[in-house]
Design a protein around this motif. Sequence first.
Motif, PDB file in Angstrom:
ATOM      1  N   GLN A  37      18.361  -8.319 -22.277  1.00 25.70           N
ATOM      2  CA  GLN A  37      18.253  -8.526 -20.844  1.00 25.70           C
ATOM      3  C   GLN A  37      19.319  -7.768 -20.062  1.00 25.70           C
ATOM      4  N   ILE A  38      20.271  -7.146 -20.736  1.00 27.95           N
ATOM      5  CA  ILE A  38      21.127  -6.174 -20.067  1.00 27.95           C
ATOM      6  C   ILE A  38      20.313  -4.889 -20.074  1.00 27.95           C
ATOM      7  N   LYS A  39      19.699  -4.603 -18.968  1.00 27.20           N
ATOM      8  CA  LYS A  39      18.814  -3.438 -18.870  1.00 27.20           C
ATOM      9  C   LYS A  39      19.653  -2.176 -18.721  1.00 27.20           C
ATOM     10  N   VAL A  40      19.344  -1.167 -19.524  1.00 22.05           N
ATOM     11  CA  VAL A  40      20.093   0.083 -19.467  1.00 22.05           C
ATOM     12  C   VAL A  40      19.152   1.270 -19.326  1.00 22.05           C
ATOM     13  N   ASP A  41      19.630   2.270 -18.607  1.00 30.56           N
ATOM     14  CA  ASP A  41      18.997   3.582 -18.529  1.00 30.56           C
ATOM     15  C   ASP A  41      19.998   4.567 -19.118  1.00 30.56           C
ATOM     16  N   VAL A  42      19.574   5.358 -20.072  1.00 30.98           N
ATOM     17  CA  VAL A  42      20.444   6.352 -20.695  1.00 30.98           C
ATOM     18  C   VAL A  42      19.873   7.729 -20.397  1.00 30.98           C
ATOM     19  N   ASP A  47      26.489  18.187 -21.168  1.00 28.58           N
ATOM     20  CA  ASP A  47      27.748  17.864 -21.827  1.00 28.58           C
ATOM     21  C   ASP A  47      28.125  16.386 -21.798  1.00 28.58           C
ATOM     22  N   SER A  48      27.246  15.514 -21.298  1.00 28.93           N
ATOM     23  CA  SER A  48      27.603  14.094 -21.260  1.00 28.93           C
ATOM     24  C   SER A  48      26.363  13.200 -21.211  1.00 28.93           C
ATOM     25  N   TYR A  49      26.611  11.919 -21.413  1.00 29.19           N
ATOM     26  CA  TYR A  49      25.589  10.898 -21.252  1.00 29.19           C
ATOM     27  C   TYR A  49      25.917  10.111 -19.994  1.00 29.19           C
ATOM     28  N   ILE A  50      24.896   9.742 -19.244  1.00 31.85           N
ATOM     29  CA  ILE A  50      25.045   8.903 -18.061  1.00 31.85           C
ATOM     30  C   ILE A  50      24.275   7.619 -18.350  1.00 31.85           C
ATOM     31  N   ILE A  51      24.959   6.497 -18.265  1.00 33.93           N
ATOM     32  CA  ILE A  51      24.342   5.204 -18.570  1.00 33.93           C
ATOM     33  C   ILE A  51      24.463   4.311 -17.351  1.00 33.93           C
ATOM     34  N   HIS A  52      23.343   3.720 -16.958  1.00 34.56           N
ATOM     35  CA  HIS A  52      23.312   2.727 -15.892  1.00 34.56           C
ATOM     36  C   HIS A  52      22.902   1.401 -16.528  1.00 34.56           C
ATOM     37  N   ALA A  53      23.706   0.367 -16.341  1.00 30.04           N
ATOM     38  CA  ALA A  53      23.422  -0.950 -16.905  1.00 30.04           C
ATOM     39  C   ALA A  53      23.432  -1.987 -15.791  1.00 30.04           C
ATOM     40  N   VAL A  67      33.876   1.935 -26.724  1.00 34.15           N
ATOM     41  CA  VAL A  67      33.245   3.117 -27.295  1.00 34.15           C
ATOM     42  C   VAL A  67      33.938   3.401 -28.616  1.00 34.15           C
ATOM     43  N   ASP A  68      33.150   3.456 -29.678  1.00 32.36           N
ATOM     44  CA  ASP A  68      33.675   3.742 -31.010  1.00 32.36           C
ATOM     45  C   ASP A  68      32.819   4.846 -31.621  1.00 32.36           C
ATOM     46  N   GLY A  69      33.299   6.084 -31.546  1.00 32.99           N
ATOM     47  CA  GLY A  69      32.511   7.211 -32.033  1.00 32.99           C
ATOM     48  C   GLY A  69      31.307   7.430 -31.139  1.00 32.99           C
ATOM     49  N   ASN A  70      30.113   7.117 -31.649  1.00 29.25           N
ATOM     50  CA  ASN A  70      28.904   7.264 -30.837  1.00 29.25           C
ATOM     51  C   ASN A  70      28.254   5.911 -30.533  1.00 29.25           C
ATOM     52  N   VAL A  71      28.968   4.817 -30.781  1.00 33.76           N
ATOM     53  CA  VAL A  71      28.450   3.472 -30.515  1.00 33.76           C
ATOM     54  C   VAL A  71      29.093   2.925 -29.242  1.00 33.76           C
ATOM     55  N   VAL A  72      28.245   2.499 -28.307  1.00 32.75           N
ATOM     56  CA  VAL A  72      28.701   1.933 -27.036  1.00 32.75           C
ATOM     57  C   VAL A  72      28.372   0.446 -27.052  1.00 32.75           C
ATOM     58  N   THR A  73      29.362  -0.383 -26.715  1.00 30.44           N
ATOM     59  CA  THR A  73      29.163  -1.833 -26.654  1.00 30.44           C
ATOM     60  C   THR A  73      29.484  -2.313 -25.254  1.00 30.44           C
ATOM     61  N   LEU A  74      28.529  -3.012 -24.646  1.00 31.84           N
ATOM     62  CA  LEU A  74      28.717  -3.620 -23.335  1.00 31.84           C
ATOM     63  C   LEU A  74      28.813  -5.123 -23.532  1.00 31.84           C
ATOM     64  N   ARG A  75      29.799  -5.747 -22.909  1.00 29.87           N
ATOM     65  CA  ARG A  75      29.968  -7.198 -23.016  1.00 29.87           C
ATOM     66  C   ARG A  75      30.287  -7.742 -21.635  1.00 29.87           C
ATOM     67  N   GLY A 122      26.341  -4.649  -8.830  1.00 26.87           N
ATOM     68  CA  GLY A 122      25.676  -5.172 -10.022  1.00 26.87           C
ATOM     69  C   GLY A 122      25.241  -4.135 -11.026  1.00 26.87           C
ATOM     70  N   VAL A 123      25.550  -2.861 -10.778  1.00 28.00           N
ATOM     71  CA  VAL A 123      25.165  -1.794 -11.699  1.00 28.00           C
ATOM     72  C   VAL A 123      26.422  -1.112 -12.229  1.00 28.00           C
ATOM     73  N   LEU A 124      26.543  -1.110 -13.543  1.00 30.21           N
ATOM     74  CA  LEU A 124      27.643  -0.425 -14.216  1.00 30.21           C
ATOM     75  C   LEU A 124      27.183   0.982 -14.548  1.00 30.21           C
ATOM     76  N   THR A 125      27.953   1.988 -14.117  1.00 34.52           N
ATOM     77  CA  THR A 125      27.627   3.378 -14.402  1.00 34.52           C
ATOM     78  C   THR A 125      28.707   3.951 -15.306  1.00 34.52           C
ATOM     79  N   LEU A 126      28.288   4.423 -16.467  1.00 31.00           N
ATOM     80  CA  LEU A 126      29.205   5.040 -17.420  1.00 31.00           C
ATOM     81  C   LEU A 126      28.926   6.532 -17.495  1.00 31.00           C
ATOM     82  N   THR A 127      29.971   7.324 -17.430  1.00 36.06           N
ATOM     83  CA  THR A 127      29.878   8.759 -17.660  1.00 36.06           C
ATOM     84  C   THR A 127      30.636   9.028 -18.944  1.00 36.06           C
ATOM     85  N   LEU A 128      29.890   9.371 -19.996  1.00 30.16           N
ATOM     86  CA  LEU A 128      30.472   9.519 -21.323  1.00 30.16           C
ATOM     87  C   LEU A 128      30.311  10.957 -21.815  1.00 30.16           C
TER      88      LEU A 128
END
Length: 143
Positions: A37-42, A47-53, A67-75, A122-128
């Motif tokens: 139910q944490i909806k994400v758009d990847v 050169d990067s990933y953009i994630i909206h949660a 962020v651990d290597g290529n694993v992203v954890t949202l809490r 209410g939207v978290l934006t990650l630039t990775l």
Amino acid sequence: MNALMTRGGLFDDFFRDIAPGFYVKPLHGDGLPNPSQIKVDVKENGDSYIIHAEIPGVPKDDIHVAVDGNVVTLRAEVKQLDSTSEDEKTLRSERYYGAVSRSFQLAMDIDQSQAKAKYDNGVLTLTLPKKQAQSGSQRLTIE
């Protein structure tokens, strides 16, 4: 047996259909949302990933991104603060409290030193940024 332990269901639908607004049961919160139910758009650019949660109703201090290597954890941790007064009482509360997390794996490792996070409405934006691979090969010395 499991169906008896869950909230909602047949009786809620029955009372909602017969007398909507009349039957108000005194509950205190429903269950926590599923991690899905944490909806994400990847999205990915060169050169990067953009994630909206979507994480509505959670203060930014209660959101943790790892962020651990290529694993992203949202809490996200939702805290419920109850306040009561003598002239009012809570008849129904559907807001939940607790923690929910979600992890997913990206195709490439992330450069953690250049990663950015922004939380707005209410939207978290990650630039990775993707971690650049070592150019060229390394020659090994044979012993």
